[in-house]
Structures are given as C-alpha cells and as structure tokens.
Write an enzyme that holds these catalytic residues in place. Structure first.
Site, PDB file in Angstrom:
ATOM      1  N   GLU A 278       0.540  -0.802  -0.351  1.00 44.93           N
ATOM      2  CA  GLU A 278      -0.066   0.106  -0.491  1.00 44.93           C
ATOM      3  C   GLU A 278       0.886   0.962   0.326  1.00 44.93           C
ATOM      4  O   GLU A 278       0.592   2.491  -0.540  1.00 44.93           O
ATOM      5  CB  GLU A 278      -1.065   0.014   1.077  1.00 44.93           C
ATOM      6  CG  GLU A 278      -2.248  -1.140   1.215  1.00 44.93           C
ATOM      7  CD  GLU A 278      -3.223  -0.911  -0.204  1.00 44.93           C
ATOM      8  OE1 GLU A 278      -3.069   0.160  -0.365  1.00 44.93           O
ATOM      9  OE2 GLU A 278      -3.948  -2.341  -0.420  1.00 44.93           O
TER      10      GLU A 278
ATOM     11  N   TYR B 296      -6.208   6.212   4.634  1.00 43.78           N
ATOM     12  CA  TYR B 296      -6.680   4.573   3.784  1.00 43.78           C
ATOM     13  C   TYR B 296      -5.620   3.900   3.649  1.00 43.78           C
ATOM     14  O   TYR B 296      -6.071   2.432   4.552  1.00 43.78           O
ATOM     15  CB  TYR B 296      -5.801   5.671   2.357  1.00 43.78           C
ATOM     16  CG  TYR B 296      -5.956   4.310   1.993  1.00 43.78           C
ATOM     17  CD1 TYR B 296      -7.070   3.695   1.040  1.00 43.78           C
ATOM     18  CD2 TYR B 296      -4.946   4.292   1.261  1.00 43.78           C
ATOM     19  CE1 TYR B 296      -7.181   2.456   0.465  1.00 43.78           C
ATOM     20  CE2 TYR B 296      -4.387   2.992  -0.037  1.00 43.78           C
ATOM     21  CZ  TYR B 296      -5.545   2.361  -0.015  1.00 43.78           C
ATOM     22  OH  TYR B 296      -5.722   1.100  -1.244  1.00 43.78           O
TER      23      TYR B 296
ATOM     24  N   ASP C 170      -9.325   5.296  -1.072  1.00 41.44           N
ATOM     25  CA  ASP C 170      -8.717   5.737  -2.302  1.00 41.44           C
ATOM     26  C   ASP C 170      -8.673   6.698  -3.631  1.00 41.44           C
ATOM     27  O   ASP C 170     -10.385   7.011  -3.505  1.00 41.44           O
ATOM     28  CB  ASP C 170      -7.585   4.888  -3.126  1.00 41.44           C
ATOM     29  CG  ASP C 170      -8.283   3.644  -3.395  1.00 41.44           C
ATOM     30  OD1 ASP C 170      -9.015   3.699  -3.697  1.00 41.44           O
ATOM     31  OD2 ASP C 170      -7.037   2.954  -3.778  1.00 41.44           O
TER      32      ASP C 170
END
Length: 494
Positions: free
Chosen positions: A83, A167, A185
């Site tokens: 991520e 996030y 996102d």
C-alpha cells in the site's frame, strides 16, 4: 444537453432566535441530499454484486498471493509494503519493486535491520522517496517499541506507525485483521461519486469526509478485506477515469450517474420508451455533495464525477549540472564525483551530480555559474579542469515540478586531489561498477545516460556506438549500470 435543477424547500416558520440558531447550524453543516446515501436494499445489492464480480475478476497481484498464505502479522507487513508503494504509483511499476523488496526484507525484523542508505537504494526510481523512509521508520518502531507486533486496529495503526494515514490503516486493518473499516483511495472516491451522484469538489476535506462516511456504511461486515480490495480493483478496471464500461457494469442498476445519463439521453429522444420508466433524479443546489447548477455535461455522462478543482500548472525549475570525472588510479577507467542531498525535502538523502539552480541565462553564463559554484562548494579551480563542454539537456517531470538539467562534462586533471563539499551533507567518488549500489533518482540516471551516450565513439552514420571498454563492461555485467541507466522512466514523483 443541460437541464435546470429542481429545488424543493421545506421550511417551517421559526422565531427570530430559532432563525439565528438555524443559520449557525447551516454554517457548521450544510444540507446533504438523501440521494447520496444508499438504501438498505442498495447496500445488500452492492455487497453481493461487487464481491461476486471480484471473485471472478480480481487481479492476481503478488502482495495478495503472499497475504493469502501468511498469518495475520506477516499479512499486515505484506499489505503495508504494497500500500505504501502503491501511493501515487501504478500497479505495473510497483509489482517488480515489491518482489525485490520482499525477497530482500521479508519481515518487519529484516527491514528494521537495514540502513537508510540501503532502503533508498532499493526505492530508487519508484518516486516519492519519503514513503520508503517512513516505511523503514515504521518497521523500526514495530521492532523497538511495539514488541515486534503490528497494531491490529486502524485507529492504533494511524496513531503508532509513522507515515500511516487513514487509507493505509484501513487497508491493513481490514485485509490483515478483518476489521470492518473502509479504505478510501482515488478509485473508491470515483466509484462512490458516480454511484451516489456526488458532485461536490473531491479535493475538499469536507466532501472527502462525507465519502468516507458513505463508504463505512457499505463495507461488508463478513468480508471487509476482500470488499475493500474489490472496490480498488473495480475502480481500476471497470469504473475507470476515461473509459468506464457502464453498459456491462454489474453495479449500473444502483448507479445514479448512469441513470442520470440515461435519463438525459432519453430526454433527447422522447420516443425512447424507457424514459417514462426511469425515476427523475434531482440535483439540489444547496447540497454540498450535489453537482453545482450548470456543471452537468451530457457528453461526459458518468465522467462528470468525481468533480475536482483545476490543478495549478507544475512549477518550472532549471539547473546546471556538472558531471565531474577523472582517471581512476592511473587506469583506463573513470570515477565520478557525487554528492548527497539534504536529509529532508525533495529526493532526501539521494546521491546526485553537483547541480545548481539557474534562471536560464545564455549558455556561456550558465557555464560560468557552474564553474563558480564548483569552486565555492567543492574547491574546483580553473586549473584543475582539464576540459569542460556542454553535452546536452535533460527534462524530468515530477508530479508538481518540471526540471530541466543543462549538463556539462567536466574532466578533471588526473593529479587532482579528492574533493570536499561545503554545500552538501556528504560526497564520494563512484566508479561505473559502483553505480548500481548507490541510491539515486531517475533524473540522475537520465543525466548519466546522456553523458555516456555523448561520450561513446560515433560510427560511420554519426550515431553513438559503445566503445570496446563499455562492450566488455556490459558483457561482464548482465545487469550493468549502462543497461540499467538506459532503461530509465520519463517521470517520477518527489
């Protein structure tokens, strides 16, 4: 065609004091139309159809394969690395970096034992270099302060790990630990904006908070991780920025922007029998999530959403760069002088050739600026320079900056003593064989590529041809510095 919006006001008579209270309340929190919320039936439909789609069409990505076969803590590391890498970077680019990273540092413990220099080297070319630094710091925090265990909730992940925002925390907590939290996102913002006709400025923190709230209502309680991954994949492959496949979309039955588009298309042709069967969709002017009046463009259809403010043009900056080199220990090889950038800011702690900001004066003055700064910063006097020549210009694009580098070949005399620097935190001489082992940006690689190309002997057609020395070097090293540097990308992020 454009269509006038409707507004239905429902206000009861109020006293003067109540008016003041109402005005104050509206200042704090303007109205949000109910159409932006999913009904219970729509939520059930959303979850079912999205997860069915994902089970058949989900992308096979290396971090997902690793996460499926790992226990929760190791899964958290696998997800966190992916991520962080995926922030502002395309999946295709990340895949190769991810595989190399995980092969070298498969756990938090391995990463925590690395050095900042090694992390920068591995991250080189991926862009947004501060991400690698924060990931490294997070690993050290896990090992030194958290007993080798990653926090399992999104709130604690944000609180305890540097560089982990809402996030990333949502992705790690839902995928690794099964917490029912959203992970919003750009892909998710686009999907939800289209499904719920959200035309508020998606660059606004208030609007983004509303989207997070909406996302929280739809996360599947039984499969939060797969649901969040499905949302990301759906936005990346179906509900795309430029070419959404609306007609075959499994969610078009609950997509208000699709319905609005069909309504408006039908209005252009009243013979279309479907028009009378579709509910009218209102756009309310005083709702912060509705598309502002006059902003609807039928030719765009669902691509009216999400709505963003216009970005400021990137800042143009120009630099003169000196590729300083000399003979290496009386051998027929060169070594190059490189300096390390500051520990904070753009391309922090990366290695580069000495460079100095210029305001695009004429070329002779550019050379003067370079030579004067080389003497001030590195003690290079005119009689230390055997030859100097302009060899070309390189343009490099960052997300918010456009850099132009004017490159000079500065050949130093063989007897010149090692340089020092008063303008940079560190410096070193680097041989060609050492280039792959130091951390440098894509822009620096492009500069070196230009330097090497211009210094190669020319063949009969006037094109550059590798010298026997470079040919031997390439043959000896399959992943040679020359090959690596000649495969650089055109842009990167800071």
């Amino acid at each position: 065609m454009k269509r006038k919006s409707k507004l239905r006001e429902r206000r009861e008579p109020v006293s003067k004091n109540e008016d003041e209270m109402l005005a104050a309340d509206e200042m704090r929190n303007s109205a949000v139309h109910r159409l932006h919320q999913f009904t219970a039936i729509e939520v059930a439909t959303f979850r079912s159809r999205l997860l069915d789609w994902y089970n058949q069409n989900g992308r096979d990505l290396p971090w997902r394969t690793l996460a499926r076969n790992s226990e929760a803590q190791q899964k958290a590391y696998a997800v966190l690395v992916s991520e962080v890498m995926l922030q502002q970077t395309q999946v295709a680019t990340v895949e190769q970096y991810y595989k190399k990273w995980m092969a070298r540092w498969p756990t938090f413990e391995h990463l925590a034992s690395a050095s900042h220099e090694e992390v920068n080297e591995m991250w080189s070319g991926l862009g947004y270099y501060a991400r690698g630094k924060r990931l490294f710091e997070a690993a050290k925090r896990v090992m030194t302060d958290l007993g080798g265990k990653v926090p399992e909730s999104s709130v604690q992940l944000q609180k305890l790990l540097p560089g982990v925002g809402r996030y990333t925390a949502g992705a790690v907590a839902s995928i690794a630990f099964g917490e029912r939290v959203p992970a919003v996102d750009g892909n998710v913002i686009r999907v939800l904006s289209r499904l719920r006709l959200i035309g508020g400025n998606s660059d606004s923190q208030v609007v983004v908070k509303d989207i997070w709230d909406i996302a929280e209502t739809v996360v599947d309680p039984e499969q939060p991780g797969p649901f969040n991954e499905a949302m990301m994949d759906f936005g990346a492959t179906v509900c795309t920025v430029k070419t959404p496949t609306c007609s075959s979309c499994p969610l078009n039955g609950i997509c208000l922007s699709y319905k609005l588009t069909v309504n408006e298309q039908a209005m252009k042709n009243l013979a279309n029998k479907e028009y009378s069967l579709l509910p009218d969709i209102e756009i309310v002017p005083d709702c912060r999530l509705c598309l502002p009046p006059g902003e609807w463009d039928l030719s765009l259809g669902v691509k009216n959403f999400p709505r963003k403010s216009k970005k400021a043009p990137p800042k143009e900056e120009n630099y003169v760069v000196g590729v300083l080199h000399r003979k290496m220990n009386n051998l027929d090889e060169e070594e190059y002088f490189m300096v390390k950038r500051p520990k904070e800011g753009l391309l922090a702690s990366m290695w580069e050739f000495p460079s100095f900001s210029i305001n695009l004066p004429t070329q002779p003055k550019v050379k003067t600026v370079l030579l004067e700064n080389l003497e001030t910063c590195h003690g290079v006097k005119r009689d230390n320079v055997e030859s100097s020549s302009y060899i070309g210009e390189v343009k490099h694009i960052f997300s918010h900056l456009h850099h132009t580098y004017m490159i000079y070949d500065i050949k130093l005399t063989e007897e010149f003593s090692p340089l020092t620097s008063t303008c940079y935190q560190d410096q070193q001489w680097v041989s060609e064989q050492q280039f792959p082992s130091i951390a440098m940006s894509t822009g620096v690689k492009k500069i070196f590529k230009t330097f090497i190309t211009e210094n190669m002997p020319k063949n009969a057609s006037g094109r550059s041809a590798a010298s026997p020395r470079f040919q031997r070097h390439i043959k000896k090293r399959k992943t040679s510095v020359i090959t690596d540097f000649f495969s650089v990308k055109n842009s990167e992020s800071s």
